[in-house]
Design an enzyme around this catalytic site. Structure first.
Site, short mmCIF file in Angstrom:
data_model
loop_
_atom_site.label_atom_id
_atom_site.label_comp_id
_atom_site.label_asym_id
_atom_site.label_seq_id
_atom_site.Cartn_x
_atom_site.Cartn_y
_atom_site.Cartn_z
N PHE A 53 0.79 -1.23 0.00
CA PHE A 53 0.00 0.00 0.00
C PHE A 53 0.82 1.28 0.00
CE2 PHE A 53 -3.49 -2.74 1.63
CZ PHE A 53 -4.40 -2.48 0.63
N ASP A 54 2.13 1.22 -0.19
CA ASP A 54 2.90 2.46 -0.26
C ASP A 54 4.15 2.27 -1.12
OD1 ASP A 54 3.12 5.17 0.25
OD2 ASP A 54 4.20 4.90 2.14
N ILE A 55 3.97 1.70 -2.30
CA ILE A 55 5.07 1.52 -3.24
C ILE A 55 5.35 2.88 -3.89
CG2 ILE A 55 5.81 0.40 -5.40
CD1 ILE A 55 5.70 -1.49 -2.99
#
Length: 192
Positions: A53-55
């Protein structure tokens, strides 16, 4: 990690590009492949599926050989490999990388494909050497970075990659197309 995070190698600076921070096109391509393999491992290789969820470039660390390592699992969610959709409360991630379905259910369900979207936006940044969101723009059409890069690709314009050494048009084109594929949204509209 000796080489720090990917973001310091891909964003244009207001000053002239620093030669030591310019990456060879093949290295940039290998970094993109390495990140994809890392995501594939998180999504399919573990006993429990891990959704990051935070690439984004800030969360990709590079070792001495520029081998990428996905970092910062603070927003990650674990789910069964059998689950195709996950439930989350509120949006997770960084603006510019958040998949549309994460903040609006009209785009579909949240799944591991949300990380694929973020990966696609990051690859487009790697190719374009630009942050995907401009804080200061003259026209609203300049805000959405994928339109800019798609239009340049479609019209066969060079992307003006000042920070990449030994630019290979074929590799850059592949990365651009993969990035665009990753961010495509498909809306199924009710036909009444």
């Amino acid at each position: 990690m000796p080489n720090g995070s990917l973001d310091k190698f891909i964003y244009e600076d207001k000053s002239p590009p620093i030669v030591s921070r310019r990456l060879d096109c093949k290295i940039l391509y290998d970094i993109a492949i390495g990140i994809a393999r890392g995501l594939e491992y998180l999504h399919r290789g573990c006993n429990t599926r891990i959704l990051h969820f935070d690439i984004k470039p800030h969360n990709i660390l590079l070792d001495e050989n520029f081998c990428p390592k996905i970092s910062d699992f603070g927003l990650a969610k674990l789910c069964s490999r059998r689950e195709s959709a996950v439930s989350i409360i509120g949006a997770r991630g960084t603006v510019g990388y958040i998949a549309p379905e994460v903040f609006s259910r009209h785009f579909g369900v949240v799944s591991h494909k949300s990380d694929v979207y973020s990966y696609g936006m990051m690859v487009l940044e790697m190719v374009g050497m630009k942050n995907n969101i401009k804080a200061e723009v003259n026209r609203s059409s300049e805000i959405y970075f994928p339109h800019w890069i798609y239009n340049r690709l479609e019209s066969d314009q060079r992307l003006g990659l000042q920070n990449i050494r030994n630019e290979s048009d074929e590799m850059v084109r592949k990365m651009t197309i993969v990035g665009l594929w990753c961010i495509q949204t498909y809306l199924q509209l009710d036909q009444e």
